[in-house]
Motif scaffolding. Structure first.
Motif, short mmCIF file in Angstrom:
data_model
loop_
_atom_site.label_atom_id
_atom_site.label_comp_id
_atom_site.label_asym_id
_atom_site.label_seq_id
_atom_site.Cartn_x
_atom_site.Cartn_y
_atom_site.Cartn_z
N ASP A 1 0.48 -1.23 -0.33
CA ASP A 1 0.03 0.37 -0.06
C ASP A 1 0.53 0.88 0.30
N LEU A 2 1.82 1.07 0.99
CA LEU A 2 2.18 2.61 0.91
C LEU A 2 3.57 2.73 -0.22
N LEU A 3 4.24 1.01 -0.94
CA LEU A 3 5.18 1.91 -1.71
C LEU A 3 4.81 0.53 -3.00
N TRP B 1 8.49 5.19 -9.90
CA TRP B 1 9.58 4.95 -9.18
C TRP B 1 11.13 5.40 -10.26
N ARG B 2 11.82 5.83 -10.20
CA ARG B 2 13.02 7.37 -10.80
C ARG B 2 14.48 5.13 -10.70
N HIS B 3 14.14 4.72 -9.84
CA HIS B 3 15.17 3.58 -10.27
C HIS B 3 14.48 2.84 -10.68
N GLN B 4 14.67 2.70 -12.23
CA GLN B 4 13.76 2.03 -13.18
C GLN B 4 14.53 0.49 -13.60
N ARG C 1 9.46 -4.56 -12.52
CA ARG C 1 8.52 -3.91 -12.74
C ARG C 1 8.20 -3.80 -11.16
N GLY C 2 8.41 -2.30 -11.15
CA GLY C 2 8.24 -1.75 -9.38
C GLY C 2 9.18 -2.15 -8.74
N HIS C 3 10.58 -2.47 -8.63
CA HIS C 3 12.10 -2.86 -8.39
C HIS C 3 12.20 -1.67 -8.24
N GLY C 4 11.67 -0.01 -8.37
CA GLY C 4 12.62 1.64 -7.42
C GLY C 4 11.94 1.19 -6.42
N ARG C 5 10.67 0.85 -5.86
CA ARG C 5 10.20 0.41 -4.81
C ARG C 5 11.06 -0.39 -3.08
N ASP C 6 11.70 -1.15 -3.80
CA ASP C 6 12.62 -2.20 -2.94
C ASP C 6 14.08 -1.94 -2.29
N HIS C 7 14.37 -0.27 -3.29
CA HIS C 7 14.95 0.40 -2.97
C HIS C 7 14.45 1.58 -1.99
N ASP D 1 12.25 -8.79 2.53
CA ASP D 1 12.81 -9.23 2.06
C ASP D 1 11.49 -8.49 0.15
N THR D 2 11.62 -7.19 0.24
CA THR D 2 10.53 -7.24 -0.85
C THR D 2 10.88 -7.64 -2.68
N ASN D 3 12.19 -7.66 -2.90
CA ASN D 3 12.80 -7.29 -3.79
C ASN D 3 12.68 -8.73 -4.76
N VAL D 4 12.13 -9.20 -5.57
CA VAL D 4 12.30 -10.91 -6.13
C VAL D 4 13.35 -11.11 -7.27
#
Length: 136
Positions: free
Chosen positions: A67-69, A75-78, A82-88, A119-122
């Motif tokens: 919900d938050l991320l 995300w600028r970190h691309q 998809r959406g991996h920038g949120r993991d950072h 760990d949310t980084n798949v």
């Protein structure tokens, strides 16, 4: 000071991985008495949390992170999936470190508390976790 590093396989889905038993084994192996257990995750896309597991709180945490991320393309970190920038961004909310008091060789956790890797980084299925014990 005693220190060791373990490897944790988190797989290809977001997880809350309970590290409590590994932390207890580390303390027992080194004959820890009174002091501090410091847990460190040397990764830019995972963090640590102290929370209840197994009663739904771990799934609630992952839902709150979604919900938050959101895992989308804002995300600028691309690089990566998809959406991996949120993991950072995750380690700014769940830091890559935790310190727990140890009394008589036992972590002074509350009744339902566990030490957990989040760990949310798949894209990265293997994580390192460092345990360090500082005697009091």
């Amino acid at each position: 000071m005693h220190s060791t590093e373990i490897e944790v396989r988190t797989g290809d889905t977001a997880v809350v991985h309970d590290l409590t038993k590994q932390a207890e084994a580390f303390l027992a192996e080194h004959g820890a008495e009174d002091g501090l257990l410091h847990v460190w995750v040397p990764h830019a896309t995972s963090g640590l949390a102290i929370l209840e597991t197994g009663a739904g709180s771990d799934d609630d945490l992952l839902a709150a992170i979604d919900d938050l991320l959101p895992r989308d393309n804002r995300w600028r970190h691309q690089h990566g999936t998809r959406g991996h920038g949120r993991d950072h961004v995750l380690p700014a909310l769940l830091p890559p470190y935790a310190t727990v008091p140890v009394l008589g060789g036992v972590m002074a956790l509350g009744t339902w508390q566990s030490v957990c890797l989040v760990d949310t980084n798949v894209d990265n299925p293997v994580r390192r976790v460092r345990f360090s014990f500082l005697a009091g």
